[in-house]
Enzyme design. Structure first.
Site, PDB file in Angstrom:
ATOM      1  CB  SER A  81      -0.956  -0.062   1.202  1.00 23.38           C
ATOM      2  OG  SER A  81      -2.011   0.828   1.018  1.00 23.38           O
TER       3      SER A  81
ATOM      4  CG  ASP B  16      -6.840  -2.469  -3.398  1.00 26.73           C
ATOM      5  OD1 ASP B  16      -7.330  -1.624  -2.647  1.00 26.73           O
ATOM      6  OD2 ASP B  16      -5.726  -2.975  -3.223  1.00 26.73           O
TER       7      ASP B  16
ATOM      8  CG  HIS C 207      -6.002  -2.280   0.320  1.00 26.84           C
ATOM      9  ND1 HIS C 207      -5.212  -1.774  -0.690  1.00 26.84           N
ATOM     10  CD2 HIS C 207      -5.424  -1.871   1.475  1.00 26.84           C
ATOM     11  CE1 HIS C 207      -4.213  -1.079  -0.158  1.00 26.84           C
ATOM     12  NE2 HIS C 207      -4.324  -1.129   1.153  1.00 26.84           N
TER      13      HIS C 207
END
Length: 678
Positions: free
Chosen positions: A534, A619, A654
């Site tokens: 991320s 995501d 995610h």
């Protein structure tokens, strides 16, 4: 050096021009944004096939690693039961199952088990499944729970009457997994996100008696998000509106759910505070004239900041993160010199006691406590070497009792050792690094090393236990976790010096830590690997552009790499709330600064390291097209013979896969990639 097949997909180029402040940026792969375009799906599938071809020789290694990871999972593991209003609540897995059962027992642990939620059953027919577990009404008779079956963090809230065993017809669709019960056992408050930007922006009240929902609060400011929470006393319900640098809390007596929420203290830019209560008094953790936060109190009915009274003053060397208020005790989660501490006092802030910890590198925090009128505090403790343990401590006598140590089969902590060092970064900042290695490790410059970092949002990457990592450590790797700026490990300044116009400190710290570890013979300079996810994927992209030769391989999980384009597009999820994190590129000074590090914009002709990039089609935090475009652009500019791979999970979001064994498969792929290069 391995020779890898380079027959990767060549996506078409369709130049998209973006002008800002007199500069034109051209993005050849902007078209990948269109999730509905069959060409996009086809491209992602072809990339997956290429990744599979390249990694085919490591297939048996990958399954060996997967079996190792699985062997360190106790198949029928269970959580430590926690007592709440007459019941013991816990979760447990059955052998071979990917999802847990949520259960309770009445009165004592020898009573009959009542299964509240059957994870394996609920997850059937879904490729992705995530549940909050039970959220009990105060009388423990109605259970609310939220579930997501896609992975974009849109949950449906459902209810079950535990007296009759029936699932209620009420379903609240596409909301956050954030809810709190009122005292009447029939009203629930919950938050809803914007369908496109995903900003948590609305608070609703819902009654399971009238089946009516009412909008209670709408947060108009797009840089803020909202959440609802209760307190251990069950006396009040709170709405917190928060941006990166500012908070505003509203409160409501839990037994008056139809009343209006009142603002606790009006928002002022730069003032962050959180509120809880002891039933008869409010407790406020605030940064007003206190960058590392202090603890203050307010009487009910006099909640504006001019009425607050100081209880625990600001301390230069101690960062106050949170307070838990019991009927007779206060418990503070604090940090000193980068390490977590648990501080117990009475309601006057007197009779101060710190729980003693012996390791030089560890992580400790307040655990799951659900009884307000209790002298017993549940806390958790772990280190990179020691699996998580749950303790109860008597807050009067300080006597501790170990309740449970997380069981890790096929693992012996005595075979390893940990170290904690401080690396002096280029501007003099002292950056902590936590390390774990085999007990007989010698720093002679021959070991391979994996270094991990994040460094954003003030999030702390503490030295927690990670059973997976021993598949690398057992093969001679050193695992290093760099506690770089942008996190809050060393206090609030640590975060402030790693965001907006100081963001590059995050990347410099990571590079400087890597250089130090190589120079001091912790690692072979030809066998250094980096990993981050991320915003930690942004870190990977930035350090690869700055020092392409430093790492032999990089794993970038769901990486945020196209910073300017994303931050200029306020229709993309979660953008507006991030201006105080990265800076708003609609302002020239921020545009110019981000332009110097944004990974996608700074890809240049270089011999890049070997890279594995992972993403999820659904995501919600980092859109799949960022990693997809980045991989194509990296290959275009790569002057070496390294391999650059993209692996897209076509089912998940995610957080990756949702089942516990499916998650291990993703880790096995990442480790096999590193070991294949090593």
């Amino acid at each position: 050096m391995h020779k890898f097949p380079q027959d990767y997909p060549h996506p078409e180029k369709n130049p998209h021009r973006m002008e800002k402040f007199g500069e034109t940026r051209v993005d050849d792969f902007y078209w990948m944004k269109d999730r509905e375009n069959p060409k996009v799906i086809d491209f992602l599938n072809r990339e997956n096939q290429y990744t599979e071809r390249v990694m085919a020789p490591a297939k048996s290694l990958e399954s060996t690693v997967f079996e190792e990871l699985k062997s360190r999972v106790k198949e029928d593991e269970s959580s430590t039961p926690v007592f709440e209003r007459g019941y013991y609540y816990y979760a447990r897995y059955e052998k071979g199952q990917q999802y847990p059962l949520y259960c309770r027992k009445k009165g004592n642990l020898h009573s009959a088990e009542e299964i509240l939620l059957n994870g394996p059953e609920l997850a059937k027919n879904h490729t992705f499944y995530q549940s909050t577990g039970p959220n009990m009404s105060p009388n423990q008779e109605v259970m609310a729970y939220a579930e997501d079956t896609v992975g974009r963090r849109f949950f449906n809230i459902r209810f079950k009457n535990l007296r009759t065993g029936q699932i209620l017809p009420d379903v609240i669709e596409n909301v956050r997994a954030n809810m709190v019960w009122a005292a009447d056992n029939e009203t629930i408050f919950y938050t809803e996100q914007h369908p496109e930007t995903l900003r948590s922006e609305k608070v609703y009240r819902y009654s399971i008696k009238t089946h009516k929902k009412d909008l209670i609060y709408f947060e108009k400011d797009e840089t803020y998000s909202v959440q609802v929470y209760g307190s251990l006393s069950d006396k009040f319900i709170y709405i917190s509106s928060f941006s990166t640098l500012t908070t505003e809390v509203q409160y409501l007596p839990a037994d008056k759910p139809l009343d209006n929420f009142k603002v606790f203290n009006k928002r002022e830019r730069g003032h962050e505070y959180s509120v809880t209560d002891g039933g008869d008094m409010f407790y406020i953790v605030t940064n007003k004239n206190a960058k590392n936060y202090k603890l203050m109190t307010a009487a009910i009915g006099h909640t504006e900041s001019q009425h607050w009274k100081e209880l625990i003053p600001h301390r230069e060397d101690t960062y106050l993160q949170d307070v838990t208020v019991f009927k007779h005790h206060l418990v503070m989660d604090e940090r000193q010199n980068g390490l977590t501490q648990i501080h117990i006092t009475d309601h006057l802030g007197k009779n101060s006691y710190y729980i003693p910890f012996v390791d030089q590198s560890f992580m400790a925090g307040v655990g799951d406590n659900r009884e307000f009128d209790s002298n017993v505090l549940r806390f958790e403790y772990e280190s990179m070497r020691l699996p998580p343990s749950v303790f109860d401590i008597n807050m009067v006598t300080h006597k501790q009792e170990l309740r449970k140590t997380h069981e890790v089969p096929n693992y012996d902590p005595h075979l390893y050792r940990t170290e904690r060092i401080f690396v002096t970064a280029r501007d003099g900042a002292k950056v902590p690094v936590s390390l774990i290695m085999k007990k007989d490790f010698k720093a002679d410059g021959t070991a391979p090393m994996l270094i991990y970092g994040y460094g954003s949002y003030g999030a702390n990457m503490d030295p927690w236990f990670k059973a997976d990592i021993f598949s690398l450590v057992d093969r001679g790797f050193v695992f290093a976790k760099a506690h770089i700026r942008g996190g809050s490990e060393m206090g609030r300044d640590w975060y402030d010096h790693g965001r907006t116009l100081s963001k590059k400190n995050t990347f410099y710290d990571f590079i400087d830590c890597t250089d130090y570890l190589i120079k001091n013979d912790y690692a072979n300079d030809k066998k250094v690997y980096a990993m981050g996810g991320s915003a930690g994927g942004l870190l990977m992209g930035a350090v690869m552009n700055m020092r392409p030769e430093l790492y032999h391989g990089v794993v970038a999980q769901v990486p945020f790499v196209d910073v300017i384009t994303t931050m200029l597009d306020d229709s993309i999820p979660l953008t507006t709330g991030e201006y105080d994190e990265w800076g708003n590129p609609n302002e020239k000074q921020y545009y110019d600064y981000i332009r110097t590090y944004s990974p996608y914009d700074n890809v240049h002709d270089a011999a890049y390291p070997n890279v594995l990039v992972t993403t999820g089609l659904h995501d919600s935090q980092v859109q799949y097209w960022e990693p997809a475009k980045w991989v194509s652009k990296l290959r275009q500019h790569n002057k070496g013979d390294s391999v650059i791979l993209l692996k897209t999970d076509m089912e998940s979001g995610h957080g990756g896969a949702s089942g516990r064994f499916d998650q291990l498969k993703e880790t096995a792929t990442e480790y096999a990639f590193i070991l294949m290069l090593n």
